[in-house]
Enzyme design. Sequence first.
Site, PDB file in Angstrom:
ATOM      1  N   THR A  43       0.842  -1.198   0.000  1.00  0.00           N
ATOM      2  CA  THR A  43       0.000   0.000   0.000  1.00  0.00           C
ATOM      3  C   THR A  43       0.876   1.246   0.000  1.00  0.00           C
ATOM      4  OG1 THR A  43      -1.611  -1.197   1.357  1.00  0.00           O
ATOM      5  CG2 THR A  43      -1.795   1.203   1.335  1.00  0.00           C
ATOM      6  N   ILE A 269     -12.772   6.369   6.194  1.00  0.00           N
ATOM      7  CA  ILE A 269     -13.220   6.148   7.579  1.00  0.00           C
ATOM      8  C   ILE A 269     -12.379   5.078   8.271  1.00  0.00           C
ATOM      9  CG2 ILE A 269     -15.582   6.930   7.143  1.00  0.00           C
ATOM     10  CD1 ILE A 269     -16.350   3.890   7.097  1.00  0.00           C
ATOM     11  N   HIS A 442      20.768  27.244  15.256  1.00  0.00           N
ATOM     12  CA  HIS A 442      19.955  28.432  15.031  1.00  0.00           C
ATOM     13  C   HIS A 442      20.199  28.960  13.620  1.00  0.00           C
ATOM     14  CE1 HIS A 442      17.964  32.240  15.805  1.00  0.00           C
ATOM     15  NE2 HIS A 442      19.005  32.841  15.251  1.00  0.00           N
TER      16      HIS A 442
HETATM   17  P1  FAD Z   1       0.785  -3.123   3.031  1.00  0.00           P
HETATM   18  O1  FAD Z   1       1.648  -1.966   2.689  1.00  0.00           O
HETATM   19  O2  FAD Z   1      -0.681  -2.958   2.968  1.00  0.00           O
HETATM   20  O3  FAD Z   1       1.257  -4.314   2.129  1.00  0.00           O
HETATM   21  C1  FAD Z   1       0.656  -5.546   2.127  1.00  0.00           C
HETATM   22  C2  FAD Z   1       0.888  -6.195   0.789  1.00  0.00           C
HETATM   23  O4  FAD Z   1       0.474  -7.552   0.879  1.00  0.00           O
HETATM   24  C3  FAD Z   1       0.077  -5.589  -0.350  1.00  0.00           C
HETATM   25  O5  FAD Z   1       0.916  -5.249  -1.417  1.00  0.00           O
HETATM   26  C4  FAD Z   1      -0.902  -6.693  -0.767  1.00  0.00           C
HETATM   27  O6  FAD Z   1      -1.098  -6.731  -2.174  1.00  0.00           O
HETATM   28  C5  FAD Z   1      -0.147  -7.938  -0.332  1.00  0.00           C
HETATM   29  N1  FAD Z   1      -1.027  -9.056  -0.012  1.00  0.00           N
HETATM   30  C6  FAD Z   1      -2.113  -9.073   0.795  1.00  0.00           C
HETATM   31  N2  FAD Z   1      -2.632 -10.323   0.873  1.00  0.00           N
HETATM   32  C7  FAD Z   1      -1.849 -11.099   0.093  1.00  0.00           C
HETATM   33  C8  FAD Z   1      -1.854 -12.469  -0.227  1.00  0.00           C
HETATM   34  N3  FAD Z   1      -2.760 -13.308   0.286  1.00  0.00           N
HETATM   35  N4  FAD Z   1      -0.909 -12.926  -1.086  1.00  0.00           N
HETATM   36  C9  FAD Z   1       0.027 -12.103  -1.625  1.00  0.00           C
HETATM   37  N5  FAD Z   1       0.093 -10.798  -1.331  1.00  0.00           N
HETATM   38  C10 FAD Z   1      -0.835 -10.307  -0.487  1.00  0.00           C
HETATM   39  N6  FAD Z   1       1.795   5.420   6.653  1.00  0.00           N
HETATM   40  C11 FAD Z   1       2.816   6.200   7.063  1.00  0.00           C
HETATM   41  O7  FAD Z   1       3.549   5.809   7.966  1.00  0.00           O
HETATM   42  N7  FAD Z   1       3.062   7.410   6.476  1.00  0.00           N
HETATM   43  C12 FAD Z   1       2.286   7.896   5.488  1.00  0.00           C
HETATM   44  O8  FAD Z   1       2.540   8.984   4.976  1.00  0.00           O
HETATM   45  C13 FAD Z   1       1.190   7.118   5.052  1.00  0.00           C
HETATM   46  N8  FAD Z   1       0.404   7.545   4.061  1.00  0.00           N
HETATM   47  C14 FAD Z   1      -0.639   6.765   3.631  1.00  0.00           C
HETATM   48  C15 FAD Z   1      -1.467   7.264   2.639  1.00  0.00           C
HETATM   49  C16 FAD Z   1      -2.526   6.513   2.181  1.00  0.00           C
HETATM   50  C17 FAD Z   1      -3.414   7.057   1.087  1.00  0.00           C
HETATM   51  C18 FAD Z   1      -2.749   5.215   2.722  1.00  0.00           C
HETATM   52  C19 FAD Z   1      -3.865   4.367   2.195  1.00  0.00           C
HETATM   53  C20 FAD Z   1      -1.935   4.710   3.715  1.00  0.00           C
HETATM   54  C21 FAD Z   1      -0.875   5.497   4.198  1.00  0.00           C
HETATM   55  N9  FAD Z   1      -0.045   5.066   5.223  1.00  0.00           N
HETATM   56  C22 FAD Z   1       0.979   5.861   5.666  1.00  0.00           C
HETATM   57  C23 FAD Z   1      -0.232   3.749   5.862  1.00  0.00           C
HETATM   58  C24 FAD Z   1       0.777   2.745   5.281  1.00  0.00           C
HETATM   59  O9  FAD Z   1       0.606   2.675   3.895  1.00  0.00           O
HETATM   60  C25 FAD Z   1       0.576   1.376   5.911  1.00  0.00           C
HETATM   61  O10 FAD Z   1       0.639   1.482   7.321  1.00  0.00           O
HETATM   62  C26 FAD Z   1       1.652   0.403   5.455  1.00  0.00           C
HETATM   63  O11 FAD Z   1       1.657   0.284   4.059  1.00  0.00           O
HETATM   64  C27 FAD Z   1       1.445  -0.969   6.092  1.00  0.00           C
HETATM   65  O12 FAD Z   1       2.431  -1.828   5.653  1.00  0.00           O
HETATM   66  P2  FAD Z   1       2.215  -3.415   5.608  1.00  0.00           P
HETATM   67  O13 FAD Z   1       3.505  -3.975   5.134  1.00  0.00           O
HETATM   68  O14 FAD Z   1       1.662  -3.888   6.879  1.00  0.00           O
HETATM   69  O15 FAD Z   1       1.088  -3.669   4.523  1.00  0.00           O
HETATM   70  P1  NAI Z   2      -8.467   7.309  10.383  1.00  0.00           P
HETATM   71  O1  NAI Z   2      -8.745   6.271  11.374  1.00  0.00           O
HETATM   72  O2  NAI Z   2      -7.274   8.171  10.512  1.00  0.00           O
HETATM   73  O3  NAI Z   2      -9.695   8.343  10.324  1.00  0.00           O
HETATM   74  C1  NAI Z   2     -10.995   7.925  10.055  1.00  0.00           C
HETATM   75  C2  NAI Z   2     -11.936   9.012  10.536  1.00  0.00           C
HETATM   76  O4  NAI Z   2     -13.232   8.701  10.071  1.00  0.00           O
HETATM   77  C3  NAI Z   2     -12.030   9.101  12.059  1.00  0.00           C
HETATM   78  O5  NAI Z   2     -11.899  10.441  12.437  1.00  0.00           O
HETATM   79  C4  NAI Z   2     -13.409   8.537  12.378  1.00  0.00           C
HETATM   80  O6  NAI Z   2     -13.981   9.096  13.513  1.00  0.00           O
HETATM   81  C5  NAI Z   2     -14.170   8.928  11.125  1.00  0.00           C
HETATM   82  N1  NAI Z   2     -15.336   8.113  10.824  1.00  0.00           N
HETATM   83  C6  NAI Z   2     -15.464   6.761  10.951  1.00  0.00           C
HETATM   84  N2  NAI Z   2     -16.677   6.375  10.511  1.00  0.00           N
HETATM   85  C7  NAI Z   2     -17.307   7.497  10.081  1.00  0.00           C
HETATM   86  C8  NAI Z   2     -18.582   7.742   9.505  1.00  0.00           C
HETATM   87  N3  NAI Z   2     -19.441   6.762   9.270  1.00  0.00           N
HETATM   88  N4  NAI Z   2     -18.908   9.024   9.196  1.00  0.00           N
HETATM   89  C9  NAI Z   2     -18.026  10.040   9.425  1.00  0.00           C
HETATM   90  N5  NAI Z   2     -16.810   9.858   9.967  1.00  0.00           N
HETATM   91  C10 NAI Z   2     -16.459   8.603  10.280  1.00  0.00           C
HETATM   92  O7  NAI Z   2      -8.533   6.574   8.976  1.00  0.00           O
HETATM   93  P2  NAI Z   2      -8.070   7.016   7.542  1.00  0.00           P
HETATM   94  O8  NAI Z   2      -7.941   8.486   7.447  1.00  0.00           O
HETATM   95  O9  NAI Z   2      -8.986   6.302   6.606  1.00  0.00           O
HETATM   96  O10 NAI Z   2      -6.626   6.388   7.443  1.00  0.00           O
HETATM   97  C11 NAI Z   2      -6.445   4.966   7.574  1.00  0.00           C
HETATM   98  C12 NAI Z   2      -5.100   4.646   8.112  1.00  0.00           C
HETATM   99  O11 NAI Z   2      -4.083   4.983   7.205  1.00  0.00           O
HETATM  100  C13 NAI Z   2      -4.823   5.365   9.407  1.00  0.00           C
HETATM  101  O12 NAI Z   2      -4.738   4.393  10.420  1.00  0.00           O
HETATM  102  C14 NAI Z   2      -3.518   6.026   9.237  1.00  0.00           C
HETATM  103  O13 NAI Z   2      -2.631   5.674  10.265  1.00  0.00           O
HETATM  104  C15 NAI Z   2      -2.982   5.530   7.899  1.00  0.00           C
HETATM  105  N6  NAI Z   2      -2.474   6.703   7.188  1.00  0.00           N
HETATM  106  C16 NAI Z   2      -1.374   7.329   7.674  1.00  0.00           C
HETATM  107  C17 NAI Z   2      -0.904   8.476   7.095  1.00  0.00           C
HETATM  108  C18 NAI Z   2       0.260   9.160   7.684  1.00  0.00           C
HETATM  109  O14 NAI Z   2       0.931   8.568   8.508  1.00  0.00           O
HETATM  110  N7  NAI Z   2       0.562  10.381   7.283  1.00  0.00           N
HETATM  111  C19 NAI Z   2      -1.533   9.039   5.907  1.00  0.00           C
HETATM  112  C20 NAI Z   2      -2.708   8.319   5.497  1.00  0.00           C
HETATM  113  C21 NAI Z   2      -3.119   7.181   6.121  1.00  0.00           C
END
Ligand code: FAD
Ligand code: NAI
Length: 463
Positions: A43, A269, A442
């Site tokens: 992801t 969410i 600084h």
């Molecule tokens: P993932 O990165 O979800 O990787 C899991 C992989 O396993 C996937 O590629 C999937 O295809 C594969 N997989 C699943 N099931 C199977 C299977 N059965 N067989 C083979 N492959 C499989 N976190 C941050 O710290 N900083 C950020 O700025 C940040 N920004 C984000 C922005 C967005 C839009 C999103 C959605 C998430 C963001 N996150 C961020 C969260 C971060 O992406 C996740 O916490 C992180 O990727 C988790 O890593 P993971 O290795 O657990 O799983």
């Molecule tokens: P989130 O858990 O951060 O926020 C979801 C929000 O949706 C909460 O404020 C919750 O109260 C609200 N919510 C839940 N159900 C709702 C409903 N029915 N109607 C209105 N509001 C509702 O989840 P989000 O933003 O989807 O991110 C998912 C994960 O991805 C997070 O756990 C985050 O850690 C990770 N992520 C991390 C980033 C970073 O580190 N910069 C960037 C993007 C994602």
Amino acid sequence: MAEFDYDVLVIGSGPGGYVAAIRAAQLGLRTACVESRETLGGTCLNVGCIPSKAMLHASEYFDAAANGAMAKLGIKVTPELDLPTMHAQRVDAVKQLTGGIEYLFKKNKVTWLKGRGAFVDAHTVQVGEQTVTAKDVVIATGSSVTPLPGVTIDQKVVVDSTGALELPMVPAHLVVIGGGVIGLELGSVWRRLGAKVTVVEYLDQILPGFDGDVRKEANKIFRKQGIEFKLSTKVTGVTVEGDSATLTVEPAAGGAAETISADVVLVSIGRKPNTDGLALEKAGLATNARGQIEIDHRFKTAVDGVWAIGDVVPGPMLAHKAEDEGIAVAENIAGQTGIVNHDVIPSVVYTWPEIAGVGLTEEVAKERGEIKVGKFPMLGNSRAKTNHEPDGFVKIIADAKSDRVLGVWCIASVAGTMIAQAAQAMEFGATSEDIAYTCHAHPTHSEAIKEAAMAVRGKPIHI
Ligand code: FAD
Ligand code: NAI
């Protein structure tokens, strides 16, 4: 002949899985990684951290040109949006970084098994037509978007984060469901590029889990930037007709419903662990009530030889947490002692300004005992002031008796970079006095951390 095909088989190549695989190989273990996507990196690299930061970075420049911030510095420009090029640089960043993991796999002799993995038993995994065995299996399957019941994501009018990264046009009105990290980051991108953005949040404040002061101040700053918030509001339905949507919302506590029309609706969410199709039961495993795989402090599941890390296990869903767990699990499998200090995992929201925190919020720290708090506004920081970045503050929470730092929270343009020193200080068991007496260069934004530490004793210099 070896008893197993591999010493270690990692399922999933996100930041948890690919790091675990590389570390296992570095430790001399024969390692393979199963990934069903076309590219490695999970992801984070494909549809998460990296592409979102590519859009945040580019839109920040656009905004600075459009909102007069550049003009204030004596640079007069009228920006013109070239969205296809902005998307192309996002796609290029993803391509380079996912390709980089493929290179690292080759360099470290990690075999990429392409396809979906499903357990046959605790040491056997089916990958497409192939069956492979391993002494140790690491589940690192990550997470995916939590759906909103009754709302269909079509990736055109109703999108999740992946669709919101790729919108082909700036929507006139983007309604974001969920005022969490994704909603605020991606809402910021499209607000900067010209969309009207409304965030509908169920709770009475945005950013659950963050420090109360930070949540309030962040909300104030985003409102000032033009994002509208409907707090304590729940979405009860979304209907799509042609190119637009109508949301029905009502107060969370009950009351009269109203409708909001939108060109694009972003559902953000939360995310849920990926275990569908893994056939966990064949390995003798089950998920908990939240759909996560339970582990012990060594990342071992209830079944010997099966381990789990990252978003699929309890804890914050963050890439750096998954990476650190990846290193630790590989070290544990290799007979070493791999440890992750889950009390010191920083969180960063990459908005403008950035929002970052590590350790306890003031609310939680107070519940646990007596505390002292030092706060310093960015307005008093010479670098922030010079750069016309007056918003935000740094807050340090320390134990009243021992002075040990329990939590650090920042809102500042570079809060994500500033928080690293706080995490390191906490990892070393620092007191607020240790931070206050550490020489900071600084003029840097980080001096605000030193001043907040001085404020714990009531003696900052510049305010
Ligand atoms: P993932 O990165 O979800 O990787 C899991 C992989 O396993 C996937 O590629 C999937 O295809 C594969 N997989 C699943 N099931 C199977 C299977 N059965 N067989 C083979 N492959 C499989 N976190 C941050 O710290 N900083 C950020 O700025 C940040 N920004 C984000 C922005 C967005 C839009 C999103 C959605 C998430 C963001 N996150 C961020 C969260 C971060 O992406 C996740 O916490 C992180 O990727 C988790 O890593 P993971 O290795 O657990 O799983
Ligand atoms: P989130 O858990 O951060 O926020 C979801 C929000 O949706 C909460 O404020 C919750 O109260 C609200 N919510 C839940 N159900 C709702 C409903 N029915 N109607 C209105 N509001 C509702 O989840 P989000 O933003 O989807 O991110 C998912 C994960 O991805 C997070 O756990 C985050 O850690 C990770 N992520 C991390 C980033 C970073 O580190 N910069 C960037 C993007 C994602």
